[in-house]
Design an enzyme around this catalytic site. Sequence first.
Site, mmCIF file in Angstrom:
data_model
loop_
_atom_site.group_PDB
_atom_site.id
_atom_site.type_symbol
_atom_site.label_atom_id
_atom_site.label_comp_id
_atom_site.label_asym_id
_atom_site.label_seq_id
_atom_site.Cartn_x
_atom_site.Cartn_y
_atom_site.Cartn_z
ATOM 1 N N ARG B 259 0.862 -1.176 0.000
ATOM 2 C CA ARG B 259 0.000 0.000 0.000
ATOM 3 C C ARG B 259 0.900 1.227 0.000
ATOM 4 O O ARG B 259 1.450 1.593 1.033
ATOM 5 C CB ARG B 259 -0.843 -0.052 1.283
ATOM 6 N N HIS B 263 -3.544 4.455 4.660
ATOM 7 C CA HIS B 263 -4.649 3.486 4.616
ATOM 8 C C HIS B 263 -5.870 4.090 3.919
ATOM 9 O O HIS B 263 -6.425 3.512 2.992
ATOM 10 C CB HIS B 263 -5.018 3.040 6.031
ATOM 11 N N TYR B 272 3.193 5.333 11.959
ATOM 12 C CA TYR B 272 3.494 3.949 12.332
ATOM 13 C C TYR B 272 4.415 3.197 11.375
ATOM 14 O O TYR B 272 4.775 2.069 11.641
ATOM 15 C CB TYR B 272 2.185 3.162 12.526
HETATM 16 C C1 TPP Z 1 -15.316 -5.771 10.461
HETATM 17 C C2 TPP Z 1 -14.471 -4.557 10.373
HETATM 18 N N1 TPP Z 1 -13.639 -4.263 11.384
HETATM 19 C C3 TPP Z 1 -12.866 -3.160 11.341
HETATM 20 C C4 TPP Z 1 -12.914 -2.321 10.267
HETATM 21 C C5 TPP Z 1 -12.049 -1.070 10.228
HETATM 22 N N2 TPP Z 1 -11.008 -1.252 9.209
HETATM 23 C C6 TPP Z 1 -11.185 -0.781 7.962
HETATM 24 S S1 TPP Z 1 -9.964 -1.252 6.947
HETATM 25 C C7 TPP Z 1 -9.146 -2.057 8.167
HETATM 26 C C8 TPP Z 1 -7.863 -2.769 7.858
HETATM 27 C C9 TPP Z 1 -7.997 -3.707 6.710
HETATM 28 O O1 TPP Z 1 -6.775 -4.326 6.440
HETATM 29 P P1 TPP Z 1 -6.605 -5.331 5.242
HETATM 30 O O2 TPP Z 1 -7.631 -6.410 5.323
HETATM 31 O O3 TPP Z 1 -5.204 -5.757 5.216
HETATM 32 O O4 TPP Z 1 -6.975 -4.469 3.946
HETATM 33 P P2 TPP Z 1 -6.220 -3.171 3.406
HETATM 34 O O5 TPP Z 1 -6.967 -1.996 3.921
HETATM 35 O O6 TPP Z 1 -4.811 -3.221 3.854
HETATM 36 O O7 TPP Z 1 -6.337 -3.269 1.917
HETATM 37 C C10 TPP Z 1 -9.847 -1.949 9.366
HETATM 38 C C11 TPP Z 1 -9.404 -2.513 10.649
HETATM 39 C C12 TPP Z 1 -13.807 -2.651 9.235
HETATM 40 N N3 TPP Z 1 -13.958 -1.874 8.163
HETATM 41 N N4 TPP Z 1 -14.563 -3.768 9.308
#
Ligand code: TPP
Lengths: 324, 375
Positions: B259, B263, B272
């Site tokens: 990424r 985020h 971080y």
């Molecule tokens: C069930 C749920 N818990 C928490 C969140 C908050 N949240 C949004 S994105 C994220 C991290 C996602 O990480 P990853 O699966 O690696 O996807 P990336 O964003 O890195 O593409 C979190 C914790 C959410 N959207 N849904």
Amino acid sequence: MPELNLVQAINQALAQEMERDERVVVLGEDVGLNGGVFRVTEGLQAKFGRERVVDTPLAESGIIGASIGLAMADMRPVPEIQFEGFLGPAYDQLVNHAARFRTRTRGAITIPMTVRVPVGGGIHAPELHSDSPEAIYSHSPGLKVLMPSTPYDAKGMLLAAIRDPDPCIFFEPKRVYRSFKEEVPEGDYEVPIGQAKVVSEGDDITVVTWGAPVFQCLAAMDELPDDVSVELIDLRTIYPMDTDTIIESVRKTGRCVVVHEAPRTAGMGAEIATVIQEACFLHLEAPVQRVTGFDTVMPYYKLELDYLPESPRIVQAVRECLAY
Amino acid sequence: MPKKTVYKATIEHLQILNEDGKLDASLAKNTLTDEEVAFLFEQMVIWRHFDEVAFKLQRSGRMGTYPQNKGQEAAALGSGFAAKKGTDFLVPCYRENAALFLHGLAPHMILLHWMGDERGNQIPDNVNCTPISIPIGTQMLHATGIAWAYKIRKEPRCVVTYFGDGATSEGDFHEAMNFASTLEVPCVFFCQNNQWAISVPREVQMASETVAQKALAYGMPGMQVDGNDMFAVFKATRDALDRARKGGGPTFIEAVTYRLADHTTADDAKRYRDVKEVEAWTKKDPIIRHRKFLESKGLWSDKKHAEVEAKAKKIVDEIIKTAEGIEKPSPADIFNYTFAEIPEQLRVQRDTMRTNSLGQDPSQTGLKTEHAHTR
Ligand SMILES: Cc1ncc(C[n+]2csc(CCOP(=O)(O)OP(=O)(O)O)c2C)c(N)n1
Ligand SMILES: [Mg+2]
């Protein structure tokens, strides 16, 4: 006395309780180095280390289920669920497990855990980041449900919740997080669970609310004619509910409007209206009115202000109730 | 009795085009033609520009929170291109916009979604995808169900579902993997391992060395590919889809990528993660290596690049115009899609935009208001 916003007041409460009670651990998604997505846990990991401020895997059921275990083993977990919409995956652990242990073990096993959850709409957030599920958990026996609306209350209520012997859900209204500051004592104090607050006294009509709509109600009061005297009650704890304060007020005013962001049907407004008709029947001058979210899915942000109980709808309802 | 080994496993990593734009010609056989690479690279440039403009829209207050896709375009395009447009079905998360566009989703709909408008999710019948998914880790079960239906109906169709490294921590992910493999459904689980789940790095998220090995516990083939290499991503996805289409069941693909942005626009990754790490991955940016490859083939030049960038600007300007030209939805839309048929009490809420009884029926108050509803 220093002035703090809601985020800072909660942060201070967490830090002070971690200092005082080494059993307290903070856990959740991004609560460590990042300090949580709203920065509520900012600086805690630096101060208390990675053992006590823990970035967990991305799993809400895991966060709550493991917190239950920590609590059983005499820790004092304070898990964070990043947004109220993500309580969904944790529902089973909260309602079928945390809430029931004391009852099903006849007091042998108890779950002193405080689940912190940002709640509510009005901040242009994406889907599932703006809901108000307090009624769902108030309807689940065994959980205490809190929602402070001010920095002072937030600190005192969080300290009370962490020290409470039973599972508490501590909802933090996002819309208030940084909206204003007020004086917050640096020392230790508790705002007892289950005590409502009369925000302003009045004789003509009672308005009962909690969370961010407290400020919509205050705005509505500004728009009402000067000779309308409103008694505004901030419930603060949704369950167990301070029915005495509501009843006393409505017996005096004879009229009541309940305001909340959650959908109307089976919302807490329904419960409050019932308490009022049971206890204030002969005092009532008008039917209890509910100004709430609609019975729909919370819309995305372009329409969120059409959905939320903003002050114009509150003003109208108060006028209608007074004119009855 | 001596102990015996009852299970042994390895995880393979596939790279065909390296960071310097060097192609492994034998592995590249029967993957992408030069013309296809040029086409996909043009897409990459266009959607990178889209992503940068989307970021600016948020910064200037014209759009809400937006998760940039920057750096992950090869994973989206290589896999999206392997799936058959109009036949296969995509079940995305939110970091594979380009795959959805390849399959015909109008790009302004992605903007509309992040502009806080549900009509961005109103996928037309002729586009085979679900809308982007905000709750992490939930959509893979839906993908499994869709693929299951294809299997029941014996349709030669497959599903590709996308999710992040963090999503593999959710219980629903594991349930989806188990359902998919036990039911042998035609579904490809495409994990974009971009090394971070907001502020949580992969090695804090999981103790397993690779994400791909999680598949093995479910008896599902699992493999790793260089996610910034369209050849590898395409080959792995196409082979998995071929197998699935023939009744061979699901596959798990871990695309190792990064990424490059925060985020979301609400995040500040400097809090971080080390800038050195970002710099190292910037060198692996899929734009760099695919351009080098095309240049080495004489299929790309500075002039061509400038042309494509100008084209991208025009296309994206048009997309924004379309998205911003769409008027605010009517408040009635809050209600109109709750059920096939609106229940009476909801109709009253819609028609009065009120929830209090006296506001809904002013005749009770003796008050005259302009909000009398239409009962
Ligand atoms: C069930 C749920 N818990 C928490 C969140 C908050 N949240 C949004 S994105 C994220 C991290 C996602 O990480 P990853 O699966 O690696 O996807 P990336 O964003 O890195 O593409 C979190 C914790 C959410 N959207 N849904
Ligand atoms: Mg990730």
